[in-house]
Design an enzyme around this catalytic site. Sequence first.
Site, PDB file in Angstrom:
ATOM      1  N   CYS A   1      13.025  10.318   7.740  1.00  0.00           N
ATOM      2  CA  CYS A   1      12.854   9.765   9.095  1.00  0.00           C
ATOM      3  C   CYS A   1      14.125   9.929   9.905  1.00  0.00           C
ATOM      4  O   CYS A   1      14.088  10.186  11.099  1.00  0.00           O
ATOM      5  CB  CYS A   1      12.417   8.319   9.022  1.00  0.00           C
TER       6      CYS A   1
ATOM      7  N   LYS B   1       0.884  -1.177   0.000  1.00  0.00           N
ATOM      8  CA  LYS B   1       0.000   0.000   0.000  1.00  0.00           C
ATOM      9  C   LYS B   1       0.917   1.220   0.000  1.00  0.00           C
ATOM     10  O   LYS B   1       1.423   1.634   1.033  1.00  0.00           O
ATOM     11  CB  LYS B   1      -0.866  -0.031   1.255  1.00  0.00           C
TER      12      LYS B   1
ATOM     13  N   GLU C   1       9.009  15.515  16.038  1.00  0.00           N
ATOM     14  CA  GLU C   1       9.418  15.422  14.643  1.00  0.00           C
ATOM     15  C   GLU C   1       8.609  16.428  13.837  1.00  0.00           C
ATOM     16  O   GLU C   1       7.385  16.355  13.787  1.00  0.00           O
ATOM     17  CB  GLU C   1       9.159  14.004  14.134  1.00  0.00           C
TER      18      GLU C   1
ATOM     19  N   GLU D   1       8.747   1.441  11.576  1.00  0.00           N
ATOM     20  CA  GLU D   1       9.810   2.451  11.453  1.00  0.00           C
ATOM     21  C   GLU D   1       9.104   3.797  11.462  1.00  0.00           C
ATOM     22  O   GLU D   1       8.421   4.152  10.508  1.00  0.00           O
ATOM     23  CB  GLU D   1      10.581   2.191  10.154  1.00  0.00           C
TER      24      GLU D   1
END
Length: 491
Positions: free
Chosen positions: A294, A185, A393, A260
């Site tokens: 990331c 996906k 983040e 992750e």
Amino acid sequence: MLQAPERHSLFIDNEAIAPASGDSLPVIDPSDGRVFAQIARGAGADVDRAVRAARRAFDGAGTEPAAGLWGRADAAQRGRVLHRWADLVASQRETLATVESRDTGKPLAQARADAVALARYFEFYAGAADKLHGQTIPYRHGYTVLTLREPHGVTGHIIPWNYPMQIFGRSVGAALAAGNACVVKPAEDACLSLLRVAQLGAEAGLPPGALNLVTGLGAEAGQALAEHPGIDHISFTGSPDTGRRVAQAAATHHCPVTLELGGKSPQLVFADADIEAALPVLVGAIVQNAGQTCSAGSRVLIEACVHDRVIGLLAERFAALRAGPAHADLDLGPLVSRRQYQRVRDFLSEAQSGGLRFAAQGVVVGDAPPEGFYQAPVLLADVPPVHRLAQEEIFGPVLAASRFDDEAHAVALANGTPYGLVAGLWTRDGARQLRLARQLRAGQVFVNNYGAGGGVELPFGGVGRSGYGREKGFEALYAFTALKTVALRHD
Ligand code: NAD
């Protein structure tokens, strides 16, 4: 005359297939805010069809088309397919990079590097496919005990929009090499390169059903994939909140998950460091992909006695950075979407209202279309370590700098967020390098470098809010297999 946007289908059983609903979603070019394509809006029924196709390719019964063709393939055969796929990706590097660059907004040179990395992932896992083996274990007299590494079966892969090709390569490359059949996906914000890569997989010799792509929204196609009882392992890369939802959905059918989830990764600069060598790396680690990485080095912690000098040098570099359209290939492109742009703007408004010091800011070039999602890079100095800008983040080109007094203080600050993905350490002191590499709470620690140029071979993943499980390198092959112990009694 305006061109009609190109339309894309799902990819199931090596064929372009329309979604059951017939619905589509617009794809927006972040450089100018215009719709330039439509993707299929896949949902539960399409995921179910893809999972059944993958199951057939993995272990289907003999009369079904493509039954078990991938699950029964020799490891060397799987490796050869991945090798051909790597070659096809390399030969189409420019096309893939152009598509990726337009879809994500990243400068062409960065998209090109992603295409090269994708080919390298396939190459690495092609070579590893027939070197993944179990062990024999010394046991009691009269026994022989061995372990077998077996594929899970059908693996699900939920991919984010920041590095579609790279994250597909590390996840799907390893899963296929280990003998699994995959349902992917991709992110609704950026999936066009992967539709092309999937076609190349079929050309390389993947049998129907070994790889299937269901494009669509996270809450529809993504959620349906995580919940599907026919999925034997899920690999997810994205935000912590969505990661938790995916893990919860997978838990309803006891499906193992690799998560992750990003980070707030620090780089520590000690007074004895080669500061000239560190500077371009500190800047590159937050500017690459406009900070939407990331493992972005989004915090810099600087020893107090060199703090002002390092901030001054960083500020010079930040002021020279230029953001503009992806095709202009500047230091950075636009952010991927209006939503992501707004999120970064909200963080910066908070920085402003909270009185944080904007030590430097780059520029958005004058001819960047006003409808694009551009954010000039920002260097924030003296950010209190507990401030949200130093804790969360942002996923944008914003570097938060703070100062530390000594080694213990540096480690406390570095480890002082809920994340733990990557840490960078700049010092010439060998004992300190090893001491801190052990003390830093992160899945990867880089000493006098950051990111090691991508490191396809290097296990990658986090602790805490950054997730769990490892991808890349051989570790990924272990994650995409289940270990079986066989004990034979013969005396
Ligand atoms: P997200 O986590 O929601 O999306 C990542 C992927 O998960 C996409 O393919 C999405 O369609 C899918 N998804 C969304 N909801 C789902 C659900 N309920 N079930 C299953 N799959 C689902 O990320 P986002 O909303 O696009 O971005 C938000 C923030 O996430 C960013 O600002 C950034 O901080 C973070 N992020 C991190 C990474 C990373 O590499 N770690 C990547 C993308 C985003």
